[in-house]
Write a protein that holds these residues in place. Structure first.
Motif, PDB file in Angstrom:
ATOM      1  N   ALA A 126      22.286 -38.072  10.517  1.00 45.64           N
ATOM      2  CA  ALA A 126      23.494 -38.601  11.173  1.00 45.64           C
ATOM      3  C   ALA A 126      24.667 -38.688  10.202  1.00 45.64           C
ATOM      4  CB  ALA A 126      23.198 -39.964  11.787  1.00 45.64           C
ATOM      5  N   VAL A 127      24.395 -38.791   8.896  1.00 46.17           N
ATOM      6  CA  VAL A 127      25.495 -38.857   7.933  1.00 46.17           C
ATOM      7  C   VAL A 127      25.507 -37.607   7.034  1.00 46.17           C
ATOM      8  CG1 VAL A 127      25.757 -41.360   7.995  1.00 46.17           C
ATOM      9  CG2 VAL A 127      24.189 -40.354   6.349  1.00 46.17           C
ATOM     10  N   ASN A 128      25.099 -36.496   7.637  1.00 50.01           N
ATOM     11  CA  ASN A 128      25.276 -35.181   7.017  1.00 50.01           C
ATOM     12  C   ASN A 128      24.564 -34.985   5.680  1.00 50.01           C
ATOM     13  OD1 ASN A 128      27.463 -34.579   9.081  1.00 50.01           O
ATOM     14  ND2 ASN A 128      28.404 -36.282   7.968  1.00 50.01           N
ATOM     15  N   CYS A 129      23.421 -35.641   5.507  1.00 46.64           N
ATOM     16  CA  CYS A 129      22.690 -35.508   4.243  1.00 46.64           C
ATOM     17  C   CYS A 129      21.767 -34.279   4.252  1.00 46.64           C
ATOM     18  CB  CYS A 129      21.805 -36.738   4.009  1.00 46.64           C
ATOM     19  SG  CYS A 129      22.683 -38.172   3.386  1.00 46.64           S
ATOM     20  N   GLN A 130      21.391 -33.874   3.059  1.00 49.71           N
ATOM     21  CA  GLN A 130      20.291 -32.934   2.929  1.00 49.71           C
ATOM     22  C   GLN A 130      19.002 -33.752   2.904  1.00 49.71           C
ATOM     23  OE1 GLN A 130      21.108 -30.627  -0.611  1.00 49.71           O
ATOM     24  NE2 GLN A 130      23.160 -30.128   0.139  1.00 49.71           N
ATOM     25  N   ILE A 131      17.997 -33.271   3.627  1.00 50.59           N
ATOM     26  CA  ILE A 131      16.726 -33.986   3.671  1.00 50.59           C
ATOM     27  C   ILE A 131      15.780 -33.319   2.667  1.00 50.59           C
ATOM     28  CG2 ILE A 131      14.851 -34.817   5.156  1.00 50.59           C
ATOM     29  CD1 ILE A 131      17.734 -35.714   6.024  1.00 50.59           C
ATOM     30  N   ALA A 132      15.224 -34.147   1.778  1.00 47.94           N
ATOM     31  CA  ALA A 132      14.372 -33.602   0.709  1.00 47.94           C
ATOM     32  C   ALA A 132      13.121 -32.928   1.268  1.00 47.94           C
ATOM     33  CB  ALA A 132      13.961 -34.732  -0.226  1.00 47.94           C
ATOM     34  N   CYS A 181      16.889 -38.650   1.265  1.00 42.78           N
ATOM     35  CA  CYS A 181      18.148 -38.014   1.703  1.00 42.78           C
ATOM     36  C   CYS A 181      19.176 -38.069   0.588  1.00 42.78           C
ATOM     37  CB  CYS A 181      18.767 -38.739   2.893  1.00 42.78           C
ATOM     38  SG  CYS A 181      17.637 -39.131   4.222  1.00 42.78           S
ATOM     39  N   ALA A 182      20.010 -37.024   0.485  1.00 44.46           N
ATOM     40  CA  ALA A 182      21.062 -37.024  -0.528  1.00 44.46           C
ATOM     41  C   ALA A 182      22.228 -36.149  -0.086  1.00 44.46           C
ATOM     42  CB  ALA A 182      20.514 -36.521  -1.866  1.00 44.46           C
ATOM     43  N   LYS A 183      23.357 -36.317  -0.800  1.00 43.76           N
ATOM     44  CA  LYS A 183      24.525 -35.445  -0.640  1.00 43.76           C
ATOM     45  C   LYS A 183      25.073 -35.388   0.775  1.00 43.76           C
ATOM     46  CE  LYS A 183      23.459 -32.499  -4.567  1.00 43.76           C
ATOM     47  NZ  LYS A 183      22.408 -31.572  -4.885  1.00 43.76           N
ATOM     48  N   GLY A 184      25.294 -36.544   1.347  1.00 44.71           N
ATOM     49  CA  GLY A 184      25.901 -36.577   2.680  1.00 44.71           C
ATOM     50  C   GLY A 184      27.329 -37.077   2.609  1.00 44.71           C
ATOM     51  N   TYR A 185      27.901 -37.340   3.740  1.00 43.38           N
ATOM     52  CA  TYR A 185      29.238 -37.945   3.788  1.00 43.38           C
ATOM     53  C   TYR A 185      29.459 -38.578   5.149  1.00 43.38           C
ATOM     54  CZ  TYR A 185      30.495 -33.825   6.500  1.00 43.38           C
ATOM     55  OH  TYR A 185      30.528 -32.852   7.469  1.00 43.38           O
ATOM     56  N   LEU A 186      30.424 -39.483   5.165  1.00 43.25           N
ATOM     57  CA  LEU A 186      30.804 -40.137   6.404  1.00 43.25           C
ATOM     58  C   LEU A 186      32.312 -39.954   6.553  1.00 43.25           C
ATOM     59  CD1 LEU A 186      29.697 -41.955   8.681  1.00 43.25           C
ATOM     60  CD2 LEU A 186      30.212 -43.913   7.265  1.00 43.25           C
ATOM     61  N   GLU A 187      32.734 -39.528   7.733  1.00 45.06           N
ATOM     62  CA  GLU A 187      34.175 -39.453   7.999  1.00 45.06           C
ATOM     63  C   GLU A 187      34.621 -40.834   8.434  1.00 45.06           C
ATOM     64  OE1 GLU A 187      34.985 -36.225  10.734  1.00 45.06           O
ATOM     65  OE2 GLU A 187      33.773 -34.935   9.468  1.00 45.06           O
ATOM     66  N   VAL A 188      35.571 -41.392   7.698  1.00 49.67           N
ATOM     67  CA  VAL A 188      35.984 -42.771   7.955  1.00 49.67           C
ATOM     68  C   VAL A 188      37.407 -42.789   8.495  1.00 49.67           C
ATOM     69  CG1 VAL A 188      36.371 -45.024   6.886  1.00 49.67           C
ATOM     70  CG2 VAL A 188      34.487 -43.596   6.104  1.00 49.67           C
ATOM     71  N   ASP A 189      37.604 -43.621   9.501  1.00 44.36           N
ATOM     72  CA  ASP A 189      38.934 -43.787  10.092  1.00 44.36           C
ATOM     73  C   ASP A 189      39.396 -45.213   9.783  1.00 44.36           C
ATOM     74  OD1 ASP A 189      40.991 -44.494  11.865  1.00 44.36           O
ATOM     75  OD2 ASP A 189      40.312 -43.060  13.375  1.00 44.36           O
ATOM     76  N   THR A 190      40.383 -45.326   8.878  1.00 41.77           N
ATOM     77  CA  THR A 190      40.916 -46.644   8.523  1.00 41.77           C
ATOM     78  C   THR A 190      42.294 -46.781   9.156  1.00 41.77           C
ATOM     79  OG1 THR A 190      39.856 -46.308   6.375  1.00 41.77           O
ATOM     80  CG2 THR A 190      41.298 -48.227   6.584  1.00 41.77           C
ATOM     81  N   ASP A 191      42.380 -47.503  10.242  1.00 38.88           N
ATOM     82  CA  ASP A 191      43.644 -47.662  10.969  1.00 38.88           C
ATOM     83  C   ASP A 191      44.329 -46.321  11.195  1.00 38.88           C
ATOM     84  OD1 ASP A 191      43.197 -50.443  10.786  1.00 38.88           O
ATOM     85  OD2 ASP A 191      44.075 -50.457   8.780  1.00 38.88           O
ATOM     86  N   GLY A 192      43.565 -45.341  11.616  1.00 39.99           N
ATOM     87  CA  GLY A 192      44.151 -44.043  11.944  1.00 39.99           C
ATOM     88  C   GLY A 192      44.190 -43.057  10.786  1.00 39.99           C
ATOM     89  N   ARG A 242      23.098 -40.919  -1.839  1.00 39.58           N
ATOM     90  CA  ARG A 242      21.678 -40.885  -1.507  1.00 39.58           C
ATOM     91  C   ARG A 242      21.308 -41.955  -0.506  1.00 39.58           C
ATOM     92  NH1 ARG A 242      18.306 -41.965  -6.479  1.00 39.58           N
ATOM     93  NH2 ARG A 242      16.945 -43.307  -5.247  1.00 39.58           N
ATOM     94  N   ILE A 243      20.207 -41.729   0.188  1.00 36.98           N
ATOM     95  CA  ILE A 243      19.591 -42.774   1.013  1.00 36.98           C
ATOM     96  C   ILE A 243      18.136 -42.811   0.584  1.00 36.98           C
ATOM     97  CG2 ILE A 243      18.941 -43.525   3.334  1.00 36.98           C
ATOM     98  CD1 ILE A 243      21.249 -41.858   4.417  1.00 36.98           C
TER      99      ILE A 243
END
Ligand code: ADP
Ligand code: MG
Ligand code: ZN
Length: 481
Positions: free
Chosen positions: A67-73, A102-113, A122-123
């Motif tokens: 869900a947060v675009n990680c690579q699964i080991a 899990c590693a090397k993912g990302y989250l797209e964040v919306d801070t007030d637009g 990592r997770i």
């Protein structure tokens, strides 16, 4: 001062998973039980007991990773982190090392637009420690503590972000959006007050334009989104002042004092060597087949981003869609309404307005709202077919919220059905015209806004029940006779 420095923030987030049993034994995962009733030789740390990994923990970790675009080991294993503390019966915590699930993912964040991308380093999976209950009011004045090992061995996922966050508001937005994803995946209760969602914030500041990060401080004891934001704001300010004064900053762990609104030094930062990490010899490594990962990928539920896009398709403005999908309970409430009444904007207006306000006041949320989706839809249909006016609807809503009664029953009981009978409205219009000669004269002399007052008087006379459009029309007609 603020224009001279650039804050740099990275978050470490722990979520307690809601599996049926603990991560390495069959004890139940439960909150609020009698102390030390959910403990066995494995989670109790008795020598000779052997841990067995709960597969569901790996499933949940993979879900979140995807869900947060990680690579699964393909290969992942467990380590012991050794330290002595009374809440840790085995004197080590089982966690993961350099090969997290899990590693090397990302989250797209919306801070007030404003949209940014925050890297997820990592997770990893690990076990929770027990809980110490201290006597007295504060830990420093406490006489004794008692240990409850029910929580020991509860599965945790730790989500470590890159130091990509640049403000307290962005940190809060990241955390809120991560929480929403975890909720949508239904893998944790995510209650910050109960500790099922926990966050440590790493904060440093550097001169603007520099690419060398400053000395970081780790802040603990953040028990709400507000605390996260306030603690980071405070820490940024404290560190900038120190740099301005020329006071050197040390890498340390600080605690947030919510009452005083300050961070306080706890200890200097321990380094990884202090923990003497080594692979746990009792747990075999896990090989994660691609079929396993693909199977989970295929079964992922709709996530906040997709859900938001779908609500926009249904006709909601982006702003509404963002707010409604920010919590799963709210999004589910919306869907339950929309299933029965296809007016997306009318639903979102009531949800974001009167309903949110009422829930807030009552300290409740959308999951157990006294006004159910069925009740809200009933109300919206009354408005749509002109059975009641928007104004009366607000009264009906209030009453429905307080009593749990169906809007239809309230409308019937109180005789709130809108008056649309020309004869009846005409009579009231005549009365109001007769009683307000000054306003009538004003209107006839060209003061067109005088009609607003007269409409108001008729509405008042009808106790809000007259159809406002008809009142307006009849008044216009009668005044220009
Ligand atoms: P540890 O395990 O000792 O806490 P990590 O290397 O795992 O250390 O980093 C923990 C967190 O600190 C990460 O979220 C990372 O983004 C953040 N971080 C690292 N360096 C800095 C820095 N200079 N300023 C702010 N945050 C930082
Ligand atoms: Mg840390
Ligand atoms: Zn156990």
């Amino acid at each position: 001062m603020y224009d001279k420095y650039q804050p740099v923030i990275g978050l470490e987030v722990h979520v307690e998973l809601k599996t049926k049993s603990k991560i390495f034994c069959t004890c139940p995962v439960a909150f609020g039980c009698e102390p030390n009733t959910n403990v066995c030789p494995v989670c109790g740390g008795l020598p000779g007991s052997l841990p067995v990994l709960n597969k569901e923990v790996v499933n949940m970790a993979i879900k979140l990773g995807l869900a947060v675009n990680c690579q699964i080991a393909e290969y992942t294993d467990f380590y012991r982190k050794n330290y002595f503390y009374p809440d840790l019966p085995s004197n080590y915590q089982i966690t993961q090392g350099d090969d997290p699930i899990c590693a090397k993912g990302y989250l797209e964040v919306d801070t007030d637009g404003v949209k940014t991308k925050v890297g997820i380093t990592r997770i990893h999976m690990e076990e929770d420690a027990g809980k110490l209950v201290h006597s007295g009011d504060t830990i420093s004045t406490s006489q004794y503590a008692m240990a409850d090992f029910n929580r020991t061995g509860t599965p945790l996922l730790e989500i470590v972000s890159e130091p990509d966050i640049r403000s307290a508001a962005e940190a809060r937005a990241y955390l809120e959006q991560l929480k929403a994803i975890v909720e949508y995946l239904d893998i944790s209760d995510c209650k910050m007050e109960e500790g099922s969602l926990r966050c440590d914030a790493n904060i440093s500041v550097m001169p603007k334009g520099s690419d060398v990060y400053g000395t970081r401080v780790e802040v603990k004891n953040l028990n709400s989104f507000k605390a996260v934001q306030k603690a980071i704001e405070y820490e940024i300010y404290r560190q900038m002042c120190a740099l301005e004064d020329g006071t050197p900053l040390t890498q340390e762990t600080r605690t947030w004092d919510d009452g005083k609104g300050v961070t306080l030094s706890m200890r200097s930062k321990e380094s990884a060597q202090d923990y003497r990490y080594f692979p746990d010899p009792n747990l075999p490594p896990v090989y994660v087949s691609r079929e396993w990962v693909d199977g989970i990928k295929a079964s992922l539920p709709e996530l906040p981003k997709e859900r938001k896009a779908r609500l926009i398709e249904l006709g909601l403005p982006e702003y509404d869609a963002k707010i409604i999908t920010s919590s799963k309970a709210m999004a589910d409430y919306f869907d339950a309404c929309y299933d029965k009444f296809n007016e997306a904007k009318a639903i979102s207006n009531w949800m974001m307005g009167d309903l949110s306000a009422a829930l807030n006041n009552a300290g409740q949320d959308f999951k157990n709202s006294p006004v159910t989706p069925d009740m809200l839809v009933e109300l919206l249909k009354f408005i749509a077919d002109d059975t009641i006016s928007g104004k009366i609807a607000k009264t009906v809503f209030e009453e429905a919220f307080q009593t749990g009664k169906a809007p239809g029953d309230i409308v019937k009981e109180k005789g709130l059905v809108q008056i649309k009978d020309t004869g009846a409205i005409g009579e009231m219009v005549d009365q109001v015209i007769a009683a307000n000669p000054q306003s009538v004269a004003d209107f006839k002399a060209g003061k067109k806004q005088a009609i607003g007052f007269l409409v108001g008087q008729v509405m008042k006379l009808s106790q809000g029940k007259a159809n406002p459009g008809m009142v307006n029309k009849l008044l216009q007609e009668k005044l220009s006779e």
